[in-house]
Design a protein around this motif. Structure first.
Motif, short mmCIF file in Angstrom:
data_model
loop_
_atom_site.label_atom_id
_atom_site.label_comp_id
_atom_site.label_asym_id
_atom_site.label_seq_id
_atom_site.Cartn_x
_atom_site.Cartn_y
_atom_site.Cartn_z
N SER A 1 0.85 -1.19 0.00
CA SER A 1 0.00 0.00 0.00
C SER A 1 0.88 1.24 0.00
N LEU A 2 0.51 2.23 -0.79
CA LEU A 2 1.18 3.53 -0.76
C LEU A 2 0.74 4.28 0.49
N GLU A 3 1.63 5.05 1.02
CA GLU A 3 1.26 5.82 2.22
C GLU A 3 0.21 6.87 1.92
N SER A 4 0.09 7.21 0.63
CA SER A 4 -0.92 8.21 0.23
C SER A 4 -2.27 7.59 -0.10
N ALA A 5 -2.42 6.31 0.14
CA ALA A 5 -3.69 5.65 -0.20
C ALA A 5 -4.84 6.29 0.57
N PRO A 6 -5.89 6.69 -0.12
CA PRO A 6 -7.03 7.29 0.60
C PRO A 6 -7.69 6.29 1.52
N LEU A 7 -8.41 6.82 2.46
CA LEU A 7 -9.15 5.95 3.37
C LEU A 7 -10.18 5.14 2.58
N LYS B 1 -20.61 -10.01 0.37
CA LYS B 1 -21.68 -10.99 0.54
C LYS B 1 -21.92 -11.82 -0.71
N GLU B 2 -21.54 -11.34 -1.86
CA GLU B 2 -21.78 -12.10 -3.09
C GLU B 2 -20.70 -13.15 -3.32
N THR B 3 -19.45 -12.75 -3.11
CA THR B 3 -18.35 -13.71 -3.37
C THR B 3 -17.84 -14.36 -2.10
N GLN B 4 -18.32 -13.92 -0.94
CA GLN B 4 -17.86 -14.44 0.36
C GLN B 4 -16.36 -14.26 0.51
N GLU B 5 -15.85 -13.12 0.06
CA GLU B 5 -14.44 -12.79 0.20
C GLU B 5 -14.25 -11.69 1.23
N GLY B 6 -13.04 -11.63 1.83
CA GLY B 6 -12.71 -10.56 2.74
C GLY B 6 -11.83 -9.53 2.04
N ILE B 7 -12.25 -8.25 2.06
CA ILE B 7 -11.54 -7.17 1.37
C ILE B 7 -10.79 -6.36 2.42
N ILE B 8 -9.44 -6.29 2.29
CA ILE B 8 -8.61 -5.51 3.20
C ILE B 8 -8.62 -4.06 2.72
N THR B 9 -8.97 -3.13 3.60
CA THR B 9 -9.06 -1.71 3.25
C THR B 9 -8.24 -0.88 4.24
N VAL B 10 -7.95 0.38 3.82
CA VAL B 10 -7.22 1.32 4.66
C VAL B 10 -8.21 2.02 5.58
N LYS B 11 -7.94 1.94 6.86
CA LYS B 11 -8.84 2.54 7.86
C LYS B 11 -8.33 3.90 8.34
N GLN B 12 -7.00 4.04 8.49
CA GLN B 12 -6.38 5.29 8.91
C GLN B 12 -5.31 5.69 7.89
N ASN B 13 -4.96 6.98 7.92
CA ASN B 13 -3.92 7.46 7.01
C ASN B 13 -2.57 6.81 7.35
N LEU B 14 -1.92 6.33 6.33
CA LEU B 14 -0.63 5.67 6.52
C LEU B 14 0.50 6.69 6.41
N ASP B 15 1.59 6.39 7.11
CA ASP B 15 2.74 7.28 7.10
C ASP B 15 4.00 6.42 7.03
N PHE B 16 4.65 6.50 5.88
CA PHE B 16 5.85 5.68 5.68
C PHE B 16 6.93 6.04 6.69
N GLU B 17 7.00 7.31 7.05
CA GLU B 17 8.03 7.76 7.97
C GLU B 17 7.82 7.18 9.37
N LYS B 18 6.59 6.81 9.71
CA LYS B 18 6.32 6.28 11.05
C LYS B 18 6.43 4.75 11.08
N LYS B 19 5.83 4.04 10.09
CA LYS B 19 5.88 2.58 10.09
C LYS B 19 5.77 2.08 8.67
N MET B 20 6.61 1.06 8.36
CA MET B 20 6.68 0.56 6.98
C MET B 20 6.03 -0.80 6.79
N LEU B 21 5.76 -1.62 7.88
CA LEU B 21 5.22 -2.97 7.74
C LEU B 21 4.22 -3.25 8.85
#
Length: 788
Positions: free
Chosen positions: A276-282, A321-341
């Motif tokens: 994920s890019l650190e600039s990824a929108p929520l 609900k249609e494919t019964q898959e789990g989608i990982i999404t960005v919940k908070q703004n990411l900051d590469f300078e603070k944490k990378m993994l």
């Protein structure tokens, strides 16, 4: 005596029992058994029974007879038949003549056709015997029944050719699946032809069938849908109680095993990797994971969640609900300078677990998800996700209403420039300081036209214009009391002529475009110029409405059909706004219940109740008729009247023709001088001779004049009478020229006053009168020789 009566009762009961159990099965026992009971007051203790006349011995017939001869049914016979052929038997009723025939001599009945009990199980016929010689009926007509005995000629038939059923998987032995039903058209009350027994031909050992009820049940335990889902079972139904020789029918039953939640979900792999890019929108989707569940439907519905721990506050998982898959999404703004993994623990569990199978293990599974954050040049970041600003609508142009702030999250911390997205502010009402982000107004505001303004502010890095971000700004315009209240609608108010004092005739309400925070409150008063109205009163109801009340008894349309009532309306906000509304109140005619009937003023003159359109039509007709009459009279009056006498003797010619003098009093050709002397001598009904009369009218008789009246006075009276007489002709030579008067300078030229002497007159003075008298001077002013 008592013993005798008891004996009669026993005999009568036995007779009835014998008739009811007779094989004749006659429907009308009153006709088959002739009983005469004579009970009289004297010796009515005797009971007599007559002898039965009809006799026969066959009432049953087998169906589907296949013999070559007709099938014998039975024989009709009466004890009146001596065998000499004098009696004739007649058969009527169901099928008589075509299905059943009778030998009229012997009474034998035969079936002419093959019968089917399923079509008709019994026939009702009537028989009678008559004397051939006399034609007299020797026995009363009797009714009897022929019943058709059943044979096994119909196989059992199922109600459906194909049945569809279902049963849950893992069901126990003996679980009911479905009931099949077969019917047999044969007689169920006669033998075993309609007794059906069920058996299974296909579908063992999985299912069984109850031989009597036809209920199909499971025969094996724990059948799994995942192993086999569909089964086809063939059921047989056989009559004659399943014995040899019975007829049978079959049907097919398709059975489906329905799913139950007996399988937990399982991830196909234990670890997943995403970037994920650190600039990824929520809300940005980073990837999908899926756990497998062999169940179907709601039993396979899954719920994904992130376990508490690392990254649970930075990322989220959404279940598709249609494919019964789990989608990982960005919940908070990411900051590469603070944490990378980040390393996440994602669980997948069933949403509808079945308590019966919880012993098989936990119905969930866990997988590890690793997310790597990548460094990018980030755009400016605003201090808020959105801004809400409030401003009064009367604010002056150029006033600052609020401020937005943004910063560069990168280490370089570039300078930010602010702009307004003009696509969201087409009217250019607002602007922003490019350096500090202060928003100010460019034009006046009006809450009533636009209570909200939604604009977008853009923050851009000066060194890298490609890096920009936007934020919505919601501007709420606060209300100022700048509108006066006014009537909510146009009121058509009327008051009845028979209204009483204190009667409510109208309730008025008002509206105000303003929106005060404490709500509207309106007041109603008379205008100061007319504080006391003698006809109506304005009553404030204290609920933002007012009532118009009458102040007197009775109103008259003839005196005033419309009243104007000004009403002063004002609110309670600051500054107070007021307006004056005028009610137009019409005076109308009403019935006793106060219902309006008419408000038009012209209705007062229409006693006959004619409509306005009818009156206008009548008025136009009258105007047209009067116009025609006037035109006709004018044309007739202007028509040139043709004189009856065209002659030199016409008195009118004497006015302009002076060829000779008149003959004096003896000249009666022009007019009769005697008329002037003796007015009573003229004819009353004498008409003019010089013009054609228009109408024959009665000449108005006048008061007789004296014989010695002066002629001048007479002529003046006649002139006055003719001038005032509307029926007089337009001219009259006699009335106009009969008397000239004494004031003429030339004196009289008429022969009425001519001198009788033969002396010559001097007419030289005529030459001094001018060119108009030149002709006359030439005629009379010459010398004697010329005159001769």
């Amino acid at each position: 005596m008592r013993m005798y009566h008891c004996l009669l009762l026993v005999i009568w009961t036995c007779m009835l029992h014998t008739i009811d159990n007779s094989p004749l099965q006659a429907k009308d026992n009153s006709r088959l058994l002739k009983t005469i009971v004579n009970l009289t007051k004297d010796d009515g203790k005797m009971l007599h029974r007559t002898k039965r006349g009809w006799m026969w011995n066959q009432f049953f017939l087998l169906e589907e007879y296949t013999g070559t001869d007709t099938q014998y049914v039975g024989k009709l016979h009466t004890d009146q038949d001596k065998g000499d052929g004098n009696l004739k038997y007649i058969l009527t009723g169901d099928g008589a003549g075509n299905l059943f025939v009778i030998d009229e001599n012997t009474g034998d009945i035969h079936a002419a056709k093959k019968l089917d009990r399923e079509e008709k199980s019994l026939y009702i016929l009537r028989a009678k015997a008559i004397d051939r010689k006399t034609g007299r009926q020797v026995e009363p007509e009797s009714e009897f029944i022929i019943k058709i005995h059943d044979i096994n000629d119909n196989e059992p038939k199922f109600t459906k050719d194909l049945y569809t059923a279902s049963v849950p998987e893992m069901s126990g032995v003996g679980t009911s699946v479905i009931q099949v039903t077969a019917t047999d058209a044969d007689d169920a009350n006669y033998g075993n032809s309609a007794k059906v027994v069920y058996s299974i031909l296909q579908g063992q050992p999985y299912f069984s069938v109850d031989p009597e009820s036809g209920i199909i049940k499971t025969a094996l335990p724990d059948m799994s849908r995942e192993n086999r889902e569909q089964y086809q079972v063939v059921i047989q139904a056989k009559d004659m109680g399943g014995q040899m020789g019975g007829l049978s029918g079959t049907t097919t039953v398709n059975i489906t095993l329905t799913d139950v939640n007996n399988n937990p979900p399982r991830f196909p792999q234990s670890t997943y990797q995403f970037n994920s890019l650190e600039s990824a929108p929520l809300g940005t989707h980073l990837g999908r994971i899926k756990a497998n569940d062999p169940d179907t439907g709601e039993n396979a519905d899954l719920e994904y969640s992130i376990s508490e721990g690392e990254g649970s506050d930075m990322f989220d998982v959404i279940t598709d609900k249609e494919t019964q898959e789990g989608i990982i999404t960005v919940k908070q703004n990411l900051d590469f300078e603070k944490k990378m993994l980040y390393t996440l623990r994602v669980d997948a569990s069933n949403t509808h677990p079945d308590p019966r199978f919880l012993h098989l293990g936990p119905f969930k599974d866990t997988a590890m998800v690793k997310i790597s954050v990548e460094d990018v040049d980030e755009p400016p970041v605003f201090s808020k996700h959105s801004y809400l600003m409030e401003v009064d609508e009367d604010v002056k142009e150029g006033s600052i209403i609020g401020q937005v702030t943004a910063y560069d999250p990168d280490a370089m911390n570039n300078i930010i420039k602010y702009t307004v997205d003009r696509h969201t502010d087409m009217d250019r009402i607002f602007s922003i300081h490019s350096e500090n982000g202060s928003i100010f107004t460019l034009k006046p505001l009006d809450r009533e036209s636009s209570p909200w303004h939604n604009i977008t502010i853009t923050a851009t890095e000066i060194n890298n214009p490609k890096q920009s971000s936007q934020i919505p700004v919601f501007i709420r315009i606060l209300d100022i009391n700048d509108h006066a209240p006014e009537f909510a609608m146009y009121y058509e108010t009327f008051v009845c002529e028979n209204a009483k004092s204190g009667q409510l005739i109208q309730t008025i309400s008002v509206m105000d475009k303003d929106d005060p925070p404490r709500g509207h409150k309106f007041f109603f008063e008379p205008v100061p110029e007319f504080p006391l109205n003698p006809n109506f009163t304005i009553v404030d109801n204290k609920d933002n409405t007012a009532g118009i009340i009458t102040r007197k008894d009775g109103y008259s349309r003839t005196k005033m059909n419309t009243y104007l009532l000004p009403v002063l309306i004002f609110d309670n906000d600051y500054p107070i706004q007021s307006s004056t509304g005028t009610l137009t109140i019409r005076v109308c005619a009403c019935d006793n219940q106060g219902n309006m009937q008419s408000c038009n003023a012209e209705a007062l003159m229409l006693a006959a109740g004619l409509s306005t359109g009818a009156l206008i039509a009548i008025l136009l007709c009258v105007i047209i008729l009067l116009t025609l009459i006037v035109l006709f009279a004018a044309l007739k009056r202007q028509r040139k009247k043709e004189p009856l006498i065209i002659s030199k003797d016409d008195v009118r010619d004497n006015i302009v023709t002076y060829n000779d003098e008149g003959g004096g009093e003896e000249d009666t050709q022009a007019f009769d001088i005697g008329t002037l002397r003796n007015p009573e001598a003229r004819e009353d009904s004498k008409l003019r001779r010089d013009v054609m009369p228009d109408t024959i009218f009665q000449i108005r008789r006048t008061v007789p004049l004296w014989e010695n009246i002066d002629v001048q006075d007479f002529i003046h009276r006649r002139l006055k009478e003719n001038d005032s007489d509307p029926s007089a002709p337009p001219y009259d030579s006699l009335a106009t020229y009969a008397y000239e008067g004494n004031d003429s300078i030339a004196n009289s030229l008429s022969s009425l006053e001519s001198f009788t002497a033969d002396c010559n007159q001097d007419y030289d003075y005529l030459s001094d009168w001018g060119p108009r008298f030149k002709k006359l001077a030439d005629m009379y002013g010459g010398d004697d020789s010329d005159r001769e």
